[in-house]
Design a protein around this motif. Structure first.
Motif, PDB file in Angstrom:
ATOM      1  N   SER A   1       0.879  10.160   6.563  1.00  0.00           N
ATOM      2  CA  SER A   1       0.248  11.213   5.749  1.00  0.00           C
ATOM      3  C   SER A   1       0.089  10.794   4.285  1.00  0.00           C
ATOM      4  O   SER A   1       0.445  11.530   3.359  1.00  0.00           O
ATOM      5  CB  SER A   1       1.067  12.515   5.835  1.00  0.00           C
ATOM      6  N   LEU A   2      -0.472   9.605   4.094  1.00  0.00           N
ATOM      7  CA  LEU A   2      -0.704   9.098   2.742  1.00  0.00           C
ATOM      8  C   LEU A   2      -2.085   9.565   2.274  1.00  0.00           C
ATOM      9  O   LEU A   2      -3.077   8.851   2.356  1.00  0.00           O
ATOM     10  CB  LEU A   2      -0.606   7.573   2.734  1.00  0.00           C
ATOM     11  N   ASP A   3      -2.123  10.780   1.763  1.00  0.00           N
ATOM     12  CA  ASP A   3      -3.389  11.413   1.419  1.00  0.00           C
ATOM     13  C   ASP A   3      -4.065  10.785   0.205  1.00  0.00           C
ATOM     14  O   ASP A   3      -5.254  11.046  -0.041  1.00  0.00           O
ATOM     15  CB  ASP A   3      -3.174  12.909   1.168  1.00  0.00           C
ATOM     16  N   ASN A   4      -3.337  10.002  -0.559  1.00  0.00           N
ATOM     17  CA  ASN A   4      -3.924   9.384  -1.756  1.00  0.00           C
ATOM     18  C   ASN A   4      -4.372   7.943  -1.509  1.00  0.00           C
ATOM     19  O   ASN A   4      -4.607   7.187  -2.458  1.00  0.00           O
ATOM     20  CB  ASN A   4      -2.947   9.433  -2.934  1.00  0.00           C
ATOM     21  N   VAL A   5      -4.484   7.550  -0.238  1.00  0.00           N
ATOM     22  CA  VAL A   5      -4.872   6.180   0.117  1.00  0.00           C
ATOM     23  C   VAL A   5      -6.218   6.172   0.840  1.00  0.00           C
ATOM     24  O   VAL A   5      -6.447   6.960   1.756  1.00  0.00           O
ATOM     25  CB  VAL A   5      -3.802   5.509   1.012  1.00  0.00           C
TER      26      VAL A   5
ATOM     27  N   ARG B   1       4.380   5.352  -5.665  1.00  0.00           N
ATOM     28  CA  ARG B   1       4.586   5.162  -7.103  1.00  0.00           C
ATOM     29  C   ARG B   1       3.552   5.917  -7.940  1.00  0.00           C
ATOM     30  O   ARG B   1       3.898   6.534  -8.957  1.00  0.00           O
ATOM     31  CB  ARG B   1       4.521   3.668  -7.423  1.00  0.00           C
ATOM     32  N   VAL B   2       2.276   5.883  -7.550  1.00  0.00           N
ATOM     33  CA  VAL B   2       1.254   6.555  -8.366  1.00  0.00           C
ATOM     34  C   VAL B   2       1.222   8.057  -8.115  1.00  0.00           C
ATOM     35  O   VAL B   2       0.685   8.814  -8.935  1.00  0.00           O
ATOM     36  CB  VAL B   2      -0.143   5.947  -8.137  1.00  0.00           C
ATOM     37  N   GLY B   3       1.784   8.507  -6.995  1.00  0.00           N
ATOM     38  CA  GLY B   3       1.915   9.929  -6.739  1.00  0.00           C
ATOM     39  C   GLY B   3       0.626  10.615  -6.315  1.00  0.00           C
ATOM     40  O   GLY B   3      -0.425   9.982  -6.141  1.00  0.00           O
ATOM     41  N   ALA B   4       0.723  11.911  -6.167  1.00  0.00           N
ATOM     42  CA  ALA B   4      -0.388  12.703  -5.646  1.00  0.00           C
ATOM     43  C   ALA B   4      -1.611  12.676  -6.560  1.00  0.00           C
ATOM     44  O   ALA B   4      -2.752  12.818  -6.095  1.00  0.00           O
ATOM     45  CB  ALA B   4       0.057  14.147  -5.433  1.00  0.00           C
ATOM     46  N   LYS B   5      -1.403  12.485  -7.855  1.00  0.00           N
ATOM     47  CA  LYS B   5      -2.533  12.449  -8.790  1.00  0.00           C
ATOM     48  C   LYS B   5      -3.128  11.047  -8.932  1.00  0.00           C
ATOM     49  O   LYS B   5      -4.153  10.879  -9.601  1.00  0.00           O
ATOM     50  CB  LYS B   5      -2.094  12.977 -10.157  1.00  0.00           C
ATOM     51  N   GLY B   6      -2.510  10.063  -8.328  1.00  0.00           N
ATOM     52  CA  GLY B   6      -3.027   8.705  -8.363  1.00  0.00           C
ATOM     53  C   GLY B   6      -3.811   8.385  -7.096  1.00  0.00           C
ATOM     54  O   GLY B   6      -3.857   9.181  -6.155  1.00  0.00           O
ATOM     55  N   ARG B   7      -4.424   7.214  -7.092  1.00  0.00           N
ATOM     56  CA  ARG B   7      -5.204   6.792  -5.935  1.00  0.00           C
ATOM     57  C   ARG B   7      -4.928   5.330  -5.634  1.00  0.00           C
ATOM     58  O   ARG B   7      -4.728   4.507  -6.529  1.00  0.00           O
ATOM     59  CB  ARG B   7      -6.710   6.957  -6.188  1.00  0.00           C
ATOM     60  N   VAL B   8      -4.934   5.007  -4.326  1.00  0.00           N
ATOM     61  CA  VAL B   8      -4.764   3.627  -3.878  1.00  0.00           C
ATOM     62  C   VAL B   8      -5.905   3.282  -2.929  1.00  0.00           C
ATOM     63  O   VAL B   8      -6.174   4.023  -1.981  1.00  0.00           O
ATOM     64  CB  VAL B   8      -3.409   3.426  -3.147  1.00  0.00           C
ATOM     65  N   LEU B   9      -6.574   2.172  -3.200  1.00  0.00           N
ATOM     66  CA  LEU B   9      -7.572   1.649  -2.273  1.00  0.00           C
ATOM     67  C   LEU B   9      -6.997   0.398  -1.631  1.00  0.00           C
ATOM     68  O   LEU B   9      -6.707  -0.588  -2.317  1.00  0.00           O
ATOM     69  CB  LEU B   9      -8.869   1.294  -3.004  1.00  0.00           C
ATOM     70  N   ALA B  10      -6.798   0.439  -0.320  1.00  0.00           N
ATOM     71  CA  ALA B  10      -6.266  -0.701   0.425  1.00  0.00           C
ATOM     72  C   ALA B  10      -7.434  -1.449   1.060  1.00  0.00           C
ATOM     73  O   ALA B  10      -8.233  -0.857   1.777  1.00  0.00           O
ATOM     74  CB  ALA B  10      -5.286  -0.228   1.492  1.00  0.00           C
ATOM     75  N   GLN B  11      -7.526  -2.755   0.790  1.00  0.00           N
ATOM     76  CA  GLN B  11      -8.654  -3.552   1.275  1.00  0.00           C
ATOM     77  C   GLN B  11      -8.161  -4.799   1.968  1.00  0.00           C
ATOM     78  O   GLN B  11      -7.128  -5.370   1.598  1.00  0.00           O
ATOM     79  CB  GLN B  11      -9.564  -3.909   0.090  1.00  0.00           C
ATOM     80  N   ASP B  12      -8.911  -5.230   2.988  1.00  0.00           N
ATOM     81  CA  ASP B  12      -8.624  -6.487   3.682  1.00  0.00           C
ATOM     82  C   ASP B  12      -9.922  -6.958   4.329  1.00  0.00           C
ATOM     83  O   ASP B  12     -10.849  -6.166   4.531  1.00  0.00           O
ATOM     84  CB  ASP B  12      -7.526  -6.298   4.741  1.00  0.00           C
TER      85      ASP B  12
ATOM     86  N   LEU C   1      -3.786  -0.509   9.627  1.00  0.00           N
ATOM     87  CA  LEU C   1      -3.361   0.129   8.389  1.00  0.00           C
ATOM     88  C   LEU C   1      -3.860   1.569   8.316  1.00  0.00           C
ATOM     89  O   LEU C   1      -3.137   2.467   7.856  1.00  0.00           O
ATOM     90  CB  LEU C   1      -3.869  -0.677   7.192  1.00  0.00           C
ATOM     91  N   ALA C   2      -5.078   1.806   8.791  1.00  0.00           N
ATOM     92  CA  ALA C   2      -5.608   3.172   8.806  1.00  0.00           C
ATOM     93  C   ALA C   2      -4.733   4.082   9.672  1.00  0.00           C
ATOM     94  O   ALA C   2      -4.473   5.240   9.317  1.00  0.00           O
ATOM     95  CB  ALA C   2      -7.043   3.166   9.313  1.00  0.00           C
ATOM     96  N   GLU C   3      -4.264   3.538  10.795  1.00  0.00           N
ATOM     97  CA  GLU C   3      -3.365   4.312  11.653  1.00  0.00           C
ATOM     98  C   GLU C   3      -2.055   4.611  10.927  1.00  0.00           C
ATOM     99  O   GLU C   3      -1.516   5.723  11.027  1.00  0.00           O
ATOM    100  CB  GLU C   3      -3.088   3.540  12.943  1.00  0.00           C
ATOM    101  N   ARG C   4      -1.553   3.652  10.203  1.00  0.00           N
ATOM    102  CA  ARG C   4      -0.296   3.863   9.468  1.00  0.00           C
ATOM    103  C   ARG C   4      -0.474   4.899   8.363  1.00  0.00           C
ATOM    104  O   ARG C   4       0.389   5.762   8.167  1.00  0.00           O
ATOM    105  CB  ARG C   4       0.183   2.541   8.865  1.00  0.00           C
ATOM    106  N   VAL C   5      -1.590   4.801   7.646  1.00  0.00           N
ATOM    107  CA  VAL C   5      -1.865   5.762   6.571  1.00  0.00           C
ATOM    108  C   VAL C   5      -1.929   7.177   7.133  1.00  0.00           C
ATOM    109  O   VAL C   5      -1.386   8.121   6.545  1.00  0.00           O
ATOM    110  CB  VAL C   5      -3.186   5.390   5.857  1.00  0.00           C
TER     111      VAL C   5
ATOM    112  N   THR D   1       0.818  -1.215   0.000  1.00  0.00           N
ATOM    113  CA  THR D   1       0.000   0.000   0.000  1.00  0.00           C
ATOM    114  C   THR D   1       0.848   1.260   0.000  1.00  0.00           C
ATOM    115  O   THR D   1       0.648   2.171  -0.823  1.00  0.00           O
ATOM    116  CB  THR D   1      -0.939   0.020   1.224  1.00  0.00           C
ATOM    117  N   VAL D   2       1.811   1.337   0.907  1.00  0.00           N
ATOM    118  CA  VAL D   2       2.605   2.567   1.010  1.00  0.00           C
ATOM    119  C   VAL D   2       3.502   2.745  -0.206  1.00  0.00           C
ATOM    120  O   VAL D   2       3.749   3.875  -0.650  1.00  0.00           O
ATOM    121  CB  VAL D   2       3.433   2.589   2.316  1.00  0.00           C
ATOM    122  N   ARG D   3       3.979   1.666  -0.785  1.00  0.00           N
ATOM    123  CA  ARG D   3       4.852   1.756  -1.955  1.00  0.00           C
ATOM    124  C   ARG D   3       4.064   2.052  -3.222  1.00  0.00           C
ATOM    125  O   ARG D   3       4.532   2.770  -4.107  1.00  0.00           O
ATOM    126  CB  ARG D   3       5.681   0.475  -2.071  1.00  0.00           C
ATOM    127  N   LEU D   4       2.857   1.514  -3.305  1.00  0.00           N
ATOM    128  CA  LEU D   4       1.986   1.862  -4.421  1.00  0.00           C
ATOM    129  C   LEU D   4       1.611   3.340  -4.359  1.00  0.00           C
ATOM    130  O   LEU D   4       1.559   4.022  -5.391  1.00  0.00           O
ATOM    131  CB  LEU D   4       0.713   1.011  -4.372  1.00  0.00           C
TER     132      LEU D   4
END
Length: 260
Positions: free
Chosen positions: A137-141, A109-120, A129-133, A103-106
């Motif tokens: 400060s992973l604003d795109n997650v 990689r996709v940057g501020a204009k990209g988006r990551v959805l982390a699911q479990d 994971l929410a605490e880690r995000v 999640t953090v590496r994706l």
């Protein structure tokens, strides 16, 4: 006209006997029937329209596949993301995100204009994971709780969906993959969406899945294999799929035999 008393009593006895006989006839078959076990009794009701897995399913092994430091030393995430054709600005999903290694590496990689959805499907893992995000400060997650037979992803949304060291634990592969397929982007600047699988070529009892089994299950629900590489030094193999043709209806899916 009144009937003689003797005839009336006889009629009553005959009626009582007939009623008792009817009850016995109705109840006898029920007592003679054997109980038939429901083959779907241990399956989620939401998955029963789909065929069950015809092979073993690995037990849940937790969310920590290996240490992040060890994985980074092997260059795992960097090589997998490059092989997946991941570019800045893409929208990706990390299914079975666990502690968030990918999640953090994706996200980077996709940057501020990209988006990551982390699911479990593990609520405690999602909370951590929410605490880690938040901490990093992973604003795109974004974070989402999934289901064992449904990743619960929005339709036509993702350029890449990552299934890393988790597919062998999916208990309802045909329901899961069928419900995942609509989430792939149909078209756009990055082309059609793809599913990226990283797993290990070994038996389910050893927390892996043979590639032939993987290929067959994806093909059964309308995916096409478009890339594959064996990378033992990265912890397994890499497979790349895209949707092909029309998705089969649940009752038209032919389950794969167990390919050892």
């Amino acid at each position: 006209m009144f009937l003689p008393v003797s005839i009336t009593r006889t009629s009553r006895r005959l009626f009582s006997f007939a009623a008792l006989s009817t009850v016995l006839l109705l109840t006898a078959p029920l007592g003679a029937c054997k109980r038939v076990d429901d083959p779907d009794s241990d399956r989620a009701e939401s998955a029963r329209a789909y065929p069950p897995a015809s092979r073993p399913v690995s037990a849940l092994a937790g969310n920590q596949w290996s240490t992040e430091t060890a994985r980074d030393k092997r260059g795992e995430a960097e090589e997998i993301m490059a092989a997946a054709g991941l570019e800045p600005g893409m929208t990706v999903a990390d299914i079975g995100a666990g502690e968030g290694y990918y999640t953090v590496r994706l996200a980077e990689r996709v940057g501020a204009k990209g988006r990551v959805l982390a699911q479990d499907i593990d609520e405690e893992a999602i909370d951590r994971l929410a605490e880690r995000v938040t901490r990093e400060s992973l604003d795109n997650v974004s974070i989402k709780l999934g289901a064992p037979d449904d990743p619960r992803l929005p339709e036509n949304s993702f350029d890449r969906v990552f299934l890393v060291h988790m597919y062998h634990e999916v208990r309802e592969p045909y329901a899961f993959l069928s419900r995942l397929r609509p989430a792939l982007s149909e078209a756009g600047p990055n082309g059609p969406g793809e599913v990226i699988v990283v797993d290990v070529n070994r038996d389910f009892s050893q927390h892996g899945i043979p590639p032939k089994q993987l290929f067959c299950e994806f093909e059964a629900v309308g995916y096409e294999l478009i890339g594959f590489m064996e990378r033992p030094e990265l912890g397994g193999y890499f497979a790349r799929f895209k949707a092909a043709g029309d998705a089969p209806l649940p009752d038209k899916i032919i389950p794969c035999p167990y390919k050892q």
